[in-house]
Write an enzyme that holds these catalytic residues in place. Structure first.
Site, PDB file in Angstrom:
ATOM      1  CE  LYS A  70     -39.183   9.926  18.484  1.00  0.00           C
ATOM      2  NZ  LYS A  70     -39.508  11.380  18.098  1.00  0.00           N
ATOM      3  CG  ASP A 106     -43.533  13.236  17.374  1.00  0.00           C
ATOM      4  OD1 ASP A 106     -44.040  13.444  18.639  1.00  0.00           O
ATOM      5  OD2 ASP A 106     -42.330  12.643  17.389  1.00  0.00           O
TER       6      ASP A 106
HETATM    7  P1  NAP Z   1     -33.191  15.321  13.740  1.00  0.00           P
HETATM    8  O1  NAP Z   1     -33.850  14.306  13.331  1.00  0.00           O
HETATM    9  O2  NAP Z   1     -31.742  15.199  14.561  1.00  0.00           O
HETATM   10  O3  NAP Z   1     -33.244  16.535  12.799  1.00  0.00           O
HETATM   11  C1  NAP Z   1     -32.630  17.666  13.067  1.00  0.00           C
HETATM   12  C2  NAP Z   1     -32.679  18.524  11.805  1.00  0.00           C
HETATM   13  O4  NAP Z   1     -32.147  19.743  11.992  1.00  0.00           O
HETATM   14  C3  NAP Z   1     -31.874  17.881  10.698  1.00  0.00           C
HETATM   15  O5  NAP Z   1     -32.646  18.367   9.339  1.00  0.00           O
HETATM   16  C4  NAP Z   1     -30.532  18.519  10.896  1.00  0.00           C
HETATM   17  O6  NAP Z   1     -29.806  18.885   9.665  1.00  0.00           O
HETATM   18  C5  NAP Z   1     -30.967  20.157  11.259  1.00  0.00           C
HETATM   19  N1  NAP Z   1     -29.893  20.905  11.965  1.00  0.00           N
HETATM   20  C6  NAP Z   1     -29.502  20.344  12.993  1.00  0.00           C
HETATM   21  N2  NAP Z   1     -28.568  21.305  13.451  1.00  0.00           N
HETATM   22  C7  NAP Z   1     -28.452  22.417  12.630  1.00  0.00           C
HETATM   23  C8  NAP Z   1     -27.712  23.448  12.277  1.00  0.00           C
HETATM   24  N3  NAP Z   1     -26.732  23.887  13.288  1.00  0.00           N
HETATM   25  N4  NAP Z   1     -27.955  24.144  11.079  1.00  0.00           N
HETATM   26  C9  NAP Z   1     -28.952  23.773  10.434  1.00  0.00           C
HETATM   27  N5  NAP Z   1     -29.605  22.566  10.374  1.00  0.00           N
HETATM   28  C10 NAP Z   1     -29.368  21.868  11.500  1.00  0.00           C
HETATM   29  O7  NAP Z   1     -34.159  16.048  15.316  1.00  0.00           O
HETATM   30  P2  NAP Z   1     -35.565  15.979  15.316  1.00  0.00           P
HETATM   31  O8  NAP Z   1     -35.928  14.940  15.922  1.00  0.00           O
HETATM   32  O9  NAP Z   1     -36.184  16.083  13.895  1.00  0.00           O
HETATM   33  O10 NAP Z   1     -35.977  17.214  16.200  1.00  0.00           O
HETATM   34  C11 NAP Z   1     -35.693  18.412  15.591  1.00  0.00           C
HETATM   35  C12 NAP Z   1     -36.039  19.455  16.986  1.00  0.00           C
HETATM   36  O11 NAP Z   1     -37.348  19.439  17.325  1.00  0.00           O
HETATM   37  C13 NAP Z   1     -35.282  19.089  18.179  1.00  0.00           C
HETATM   38  O12 NAP Z   1     -34.697  20.406  18.676  1.00  0.00           O
HETATM   39  C14 NAP Z   1     -36.239  18.567  19.037  1.00  0.00           C
HETATM   40  O13 NAP Z   1     -35.938  18.602  20.428  1.00  0.00           O
HETATM   41  C15 NAP Z   1     -37.546  19.093  18.626  1.00  0.00           C
HETATM   42  N6  NAP Z   1     -38.711  18.211  18.862  1.00  0.00           N
HETATM   43  C16 NAP Z   1     -39.758  18.583  19.394  1.00  0.00           C
HETATM   44  C17 NAP Z   1     -40.893  17.658  19.816  1.00  0.00           C
HETATM   45  C18 NAP Z   1     -41.991  18.077  20.266  1.00  0.00           C
HETATM   46  O14 NAP Z   1     -42.830  17.482  20.800  1.00  0.00           O
HETATM   47  N7  NAP Z   1     -42.300  19.519  20.704  1.00  0.00           N
HETATM   48  C19 NAP Z   1     -40.652  16.489  19.080  1.00  0.00           C
HETATM   49  C20 NAP Z   1     -39.842  15.893  18.404  1.00  0.00           C
HETATM   50  C21 NAP Z   1     -38.609  16.936  18.126  1.00  0.00           C
HETATM   51  P3  NAP Z   1     -28.910  17.528   9.321  1.00  0.00           P
HETATM   52  O15 NAP Z   1     -29.861  16.395   8.781  1.00  0.00           O
HETATM   53  O16 NAP Z   1     -28.145  18.099   8.096  1.00  0.00           O
HETATM   54  O17 NAP Z   1     -27.920  17.096  10.385  1.00  0.00           O
END
Ligand code: NAP
Length: 265
Positions: A70, A106
Site C-alpha cells: 500500500k 478503506d
Molecule cells: P496493522 O497496520 O498491522 O496494525 C495492527 C494494529 O494492531 C497495530 O496498532 C498493532 O500494534 C496492533 N496489534 C497487533 N497485535 C496486537 C496484540 N497482540 N495486542 C495489541 N495490539 C496489537 O494492521 P491493519 O492493516 O491496521 O489491520 C488491522 C486488522 O484490521 C487486521 O486484522 C486486518 O485484517 C483488519 N482489516 C480489515 C479490513 C476490512 O476491509 N474489513 C481492512 C483493513 C484491515 P503495534 O503497532 O504495536 O504492532
C-alpha cells in the site's frame, strides 16, 4: 469471455491467495455487464515498482493494493486524494485526466459503514489499535464529525490516531460516559483473544465493529449477548471495494451484489 477491448483491473499484494477481492469484483463486473477482468497479482517485495510500471505500460484500467504494497502504491501515483494522504497509504489506483491517482477507499468505505450504523456528529468512537485500519477509521470518523479516542499498546501511536481524526473534523477527545461505538482495528479476536474488559459485552445502544471478517470473535459475541449491536468487517470490505469500483467505472456496482458474493451474512 474476454475481447480485444477487455479492461484490466486487479490487485497487487503478497501474498494474495487468501484475498476475497477477485471474487467480489468479478461478480460485480459480470452483474454490471462491464467488459473487464480483475486479476490478483502476487508481487514479491522489491518487485513492486517494476510490476506497477509494467501494468501501467500495459494499459491497466485500475488497481487495488494490499499488504505489504500500500505504501509503494501511494508513492508511485502522480496524485493523491485527501483520504489517501490522511491514511498515508493507498489501496486503490485510478486514472483521471491522464494522471494516476492514489486513493484510500478503506476510509471512504468506512464512512459508508458509519452512515449505515447511523453514526452522528458528536458520537464517541473508541478505536482499538493504531495501524493502517485505525488510520482509515480515524479519517472516516473525523469526516463524520464523531469524537475519537484511541487505545493502543504503544500510547504514542494512539495519540497520532486521535490527532488524525481531529485533522479531519473530530471534536476534542474527552472521556465522559461510554463510547457509542468501539472499533477493533487489531488482529485480536481471530484466535479467541479478548479485548480489554471495558471493550467486551457492549450493551444496548452501543456498537461493536470488528474490522476482522470473522463474525465470531468474543468481542462481537459478548456484545450480541448483552443486547448491543455487533458488526463484522465484511461491510468494510465490500464498501471499500464498491468505492474502488466507482473510481474505475464512474458508478457503483449493482446494490448488494458484492455482499451476496461473500455468502450468507
Ligand atoms: P496493522 O497496520 O498491522 O496494525 C495492527 C494494529 O494492531 C497495530 O496498532 C498493532 O500494534 C496492533 N496489534 C497487533 N497485535 C496486537 C496484540 N497482540 N495486542 C495489541 N495490539 C496489537 O494492521 P491493519 O492493516 O491496521 O489491520 C488491522 C486488522 O484490521 C487486521 O486484522 C486486518 O485484517 C483488519 N482489516 C480489515 C479490513 C476490512 O476491509 N474489513 C481492512 C483493513 C484491515 P503495534 O503497532 O504495536 O504492532
Amino acid at each position: 469471455m474476454t475481447t480485444a477491448g477487455t479492461k484490466l483491473t486487479g490487485l497487487i499484494g503478497h501474498p494474495v491467495a487468501h484475498s476475497l477481492s477477485p471474487t467480489i469484483h468479478t461478480v460485480a463486473l459480470e452483474a454490471a455487464a462491464i467488459d473487464a477482468v480483475y486479476i490478483a497479482f502476487d508481487v514479491p517485495p522489491g518487485q513492486v515498482e517494476t510490476a506497477l510500471a509494467g501494468l501501467v505500460a500495459a494499459g491497466v484500467w485500475g488497481l487495488n493494493a494490499t499488504i505489504p504494497h500500500k505504501a509503494t502504491a501511494f508513492a508511485f501515483a502522480d496524485e493523491r486524494t485527501e483520504e489517501a494522504r490522511g491514511v498515508g497509504v493507498a489501496n486503490t489506483l485510478f486514472w483521471q485526466d491522464g494522471r494516476l491517482w492514489a486513493d484510500n477507499t478503506d476510509a471512504t468505505g468506512l464512512m459508508h459503514v458509519f452512515a449505515q450504523l447511523d453514526i452522528q456528529p458528536g458520537d464517541w468512537i473508541e478505536i482499538v489499535g493504531a495501524g493502517g485500519a485505525a488510520r482509515a477509521a480515524a479519517v472516516a470518523a473525523g469526516r463524520c464529525g464523531a469524537k475519537v479516542t484511541c487505545v493502543a499498546r504503544r500510547p504514542d501511536r494512539a495519540t497520532i490516531i486521535q490527532d488524525l481524526a481531529r485533522a479531519f473534523g473530530s471534536p476534542a477527545p474527552t472521556r465522559q460516559g461510554t463510547p457509542r461505538m468501539v472499533i477493533n482495528a487489531t488482529p485480536l479476536g481471530r484466535y479467541g483473544e479478548n479485548l480489554d474488559p471495558e471493550h467486551m459485552g457492549l450493551g444496548p445502544g452501543r456498537i461493536a465493529l470488528d474490522l476482522n471478517y470473522e463474525g465470531n470473535s468474543n468481542f462481537l459475541v459478548t456484545t450480541r449477548a448483552s443486547g448491543g449491536q455487533a458488526v463484522d468487517g465484511k461491510g468494510m470490505l465490500v464498501a471499500q471495494a464498491e468505492a474502488a469500483f466507482a473510481r474505475w467505472f464512474g458508478h457503483l456496482p449493482p446494490l448488494g451484489i458484492m455482499h451476496a458474493a461473500l455468502g450468507p451474512k
